[in-house]
Motif scaffolding. Sequence first.
Motif, PDB file in Angstrom:
ATOM      1  N   TYR A   1       1.817   6.904   4.781  1.00  0.00           N
ATOM      2  CA  TYR A   1       3.226   6.771   4.382  1.00  0.00           C
ATOM      3  C   TYR A   1       3.708   5.349   4.667  1.00  0.00           C
ATOM      4  O   TYR A   1       4.353   4.723   3.827  1.00  0.00           O
ATOM      5  CB  TYR A   1       4.081   7.775   5.146  1.00  0.00           C
ATOM      6  N   ARG A   2       3.358   4.840   5.849  1.00  0.00           N
ATOM      7  CA  ARG A   2       3.834   3.521   6.262  1.00  0.00           C
ATOM      8  C   ARG A   2       3.276   2.420   5.363  1.00  0.00           C
ATOM      9  O   ARG A   2       4.016   1.535   4.916  1.00  0.00           O
ATOM     10  CB  ARG A   2       3.439   3.274   7.710  1.00  0.00           C
ATOM     11  N   PHE A   3       1.980   2.489   5.075  1.00  0.00           N
ATOM     12  CA  PHE A   3       1.362   1.450   4.251  1.00  0.00           C
ATOM     13  C   PHE A   3       1.631   1.658   2.764  1.00  0.00           C
ATOM     14  O   PHE A   3       1.731   0.704   2.007  1.00  0.00           O
ATOM     15  CB  PHE A   3      -0.145   1.407   4.496  1.00  0.00           C
TER      16      PHE A   3
ATOM     17  N   LYS B   1      -1.577 -11.729  -3.350  1.00  0.00           N
ATOM     18  CA  LYS B   1      -2.872 -11.619  -2.674  1.00  0.00           C
ATOM     19  C   LYS B   1      -2.797 -10.610  -1.536  1.00  0.00           C
ATOM     20  O   LYS B   1      -3.803 -10.003  -1.162  1.00  0.00           O
ATOM     21  CB  LYS B   1      -3.297 -12.984  -2.150  1.00  0.00           C
ATOM     22  N   GLU B   2      -1.597 -10.416  -0.966  1.00  0.00           N
ATOM     23  CA  GLU B   2      -1.421  -9.485   0.143  1.00  0.00           C
ATOM     24  C   GLU B   2      -1.600  -8.033  -0.289  1.00  0.00           C
ATOM     25  O   GLU B   2      -1.874  -7.159   0.542  1.00  0.00           O
ATOM     26  CB  GLU B   2      -0.037  -9.649   0.774  1.00  0.00           C
ATOM     27  N   HIS B   3      -1.457  -7.762  -1.595  1.00  0.00           N
ATOM     28  CA  HIS B   3      -1.555  -6.378  -2.065  1.00  0.00           C
ATOM     29  C   HIS B   3      -2.936  -5.791  -1.812  1.00  0.00           C
ATOM     30  O   HIS B   3      -3.071  -4.584  -1.564  1.00  0.00           O
ATOM     31  CB  HIS B   3      -1.225  -6.299  -3.559  1.00  0.00           C
ATOM     32  N   GLU B   4      -3.958  -6.603  -1.853  1.00  0.00           N
ATOM     33  CA  GLU B   4      -5.312  -6.116  -1.582  1.00  0.00           C
ATOM     34  C   GLU B   4      -5.404  -5.594  -0.153  1.00  0.00           C
ATOM     35  O   GLU B   4      -6.057  -4.573   0.104  1.00  0.00           O
ATOM     36  CB  GLU B   4      -6.328  -7.229  -1.804  1.00  0.00           C
ATOM     37  N   TYR B   5      -4.725  -6.264   0.764  1.00  0.00           N
ATOM     38  CA  TYR B   5      -4.681  -5.793   2.154  1.00  0.00           C
ATOM     39  C   TYR B   5      -3.938  -4.451   2.226  1.00  0.00           C
ATOM     40  O   TYR B   5      -4.379  -3.530   2.913  1.00  0.00           O
ATOM     41  CB  TYR B   5      -3.979  -6.840   3.018  1.00  0.00           C
TER      42      TYR B   5
END
Length: 312
Positions: A238-240, A216-220
């Motif tokens: 790059y960071r995200f 679920k965190e991938h959407e963020y």
Amino acid sequence: MSTSKKYTRFLNVLYATICALTIQSFAQAASGVQAFEVIAPSGYKSVILGSMHIPDTRLRQPVPSVLDGYTQFIVEFDTNKASLQKSRPLNETVIDGGLESLFRGTPVRAPWALDLNNRQISMLKKNVMCQSGHVIKDAETFFNVILMSRSAEYAAHFAMYPCSDGRKSRDEILMNAAIERRVKIVSLDNPDEVDLLRQQIPESFYTSVVKRLLSKEHEYDLRKVVDALNAGDMESLYRFGVGDMAKPEIAAFAKLMIEQRNLLWIPKLIEVLNEGKAFVLVGGAHLSGKTGILNLLRNQGFVIHPVTLPSI
């Protein structure tokens, strides 16, 4: 009207005009696509644009006409040609007893797949069916083979690319525009070099990234990548986009598949950019940092500054 009142009115009008122009300028930038103009030492100009490879309706896309006037379209790899991934015999890719279990109708799963929950399995299956169902006769069997593969690499690929539902990625939009305009397509990647780099990626990277992509965190994560691309914020992208560099497997992937590839690309990029009229489209994570292609090109005497391209 007194002089002081006239002056006050003038200031009010001037302030209102400046505010209106500022708002208009901001609106234009907010509706455009952030890119970089590259000026070679020879004076010839080109453009570099970051991408995220998958479709997302929140990402502002350039109008196809941005390629008008360009003679070369530079991409990581021409997806209209054969895959960079070298295939291996099926019996070498699956766990021991995997094929036998498949023939018995009771397919087993590799250890990495056993760690996925039912929701993650369902999401992965949906992606596999969507992407391969039109080219593979028995997509169900193909999905089971992926789950019994020794490596989670194939699963990571399908976890990364969700069903597009007819949407097109930035890569697809501009690739189609290049083909329609008969712009020469140039690939930066060399298949043999990329295969050697890929073989060095630790398996722990694939097992961890599959879980993250199906979480679920991938959407963020995705929202942050889109926001950074829309803003032209390459450092945040790059960071995200890469992930937690404190994790050894993430750092190893970034070193191999981003930094090393950047260094391999530079000679070819210098050549095409010196000719001018090149439109370069690569993953946004390749642009920033000391070993990002923008900095590497600056070190070679190229002048680079942000530009805004018209959006759809």
